[in-house]
Design a protein around this motif. Sequence first.
Motif: not given
Length: 138
Positions: A66, A68, A128, A130
């Motif tokens: 992840t 951010r 975010e 992924a």
Amino acid sequence: MTYEQCRTSIKDLLAALVTSGDLQRVYVDVPETLQDVPCAVLMGSEGRMGWAFGGVVAPDEEHTETIRLYVRDKLGADAMAAVRALRVTVLTALRAKGGLDGHGEIAGVTWTAPGSATVAARDYASMELAVTFVVKAP
């Protein structure tokens, strides 16, 4: 080949965006405060490893790292447009380096809608990403 080597490759491609001026900083762990925005924070991964029929361990591991993104410490239409533009820049960089320096392969990227996140009592426009990748067995 390890998860850490793949994560370092992702960090390095984000660091290249610092050099180009698209990001101000890349954090490899969650910071207490954000010193420079726009920035990217590597949050860590979730992962899985499968087993083949008969209990033989599959040699590859799949991880989802992840990332951010934080843009500006104020909200509004301009900040949301800025975070969407940064997403495009990061996706372009990921696409160009999908091989992760030979340590793994990026299998896909998903992202959230732009929104807000609070860090140290300040609101930031954020999103975010992924990044799913497969660590190749040696």
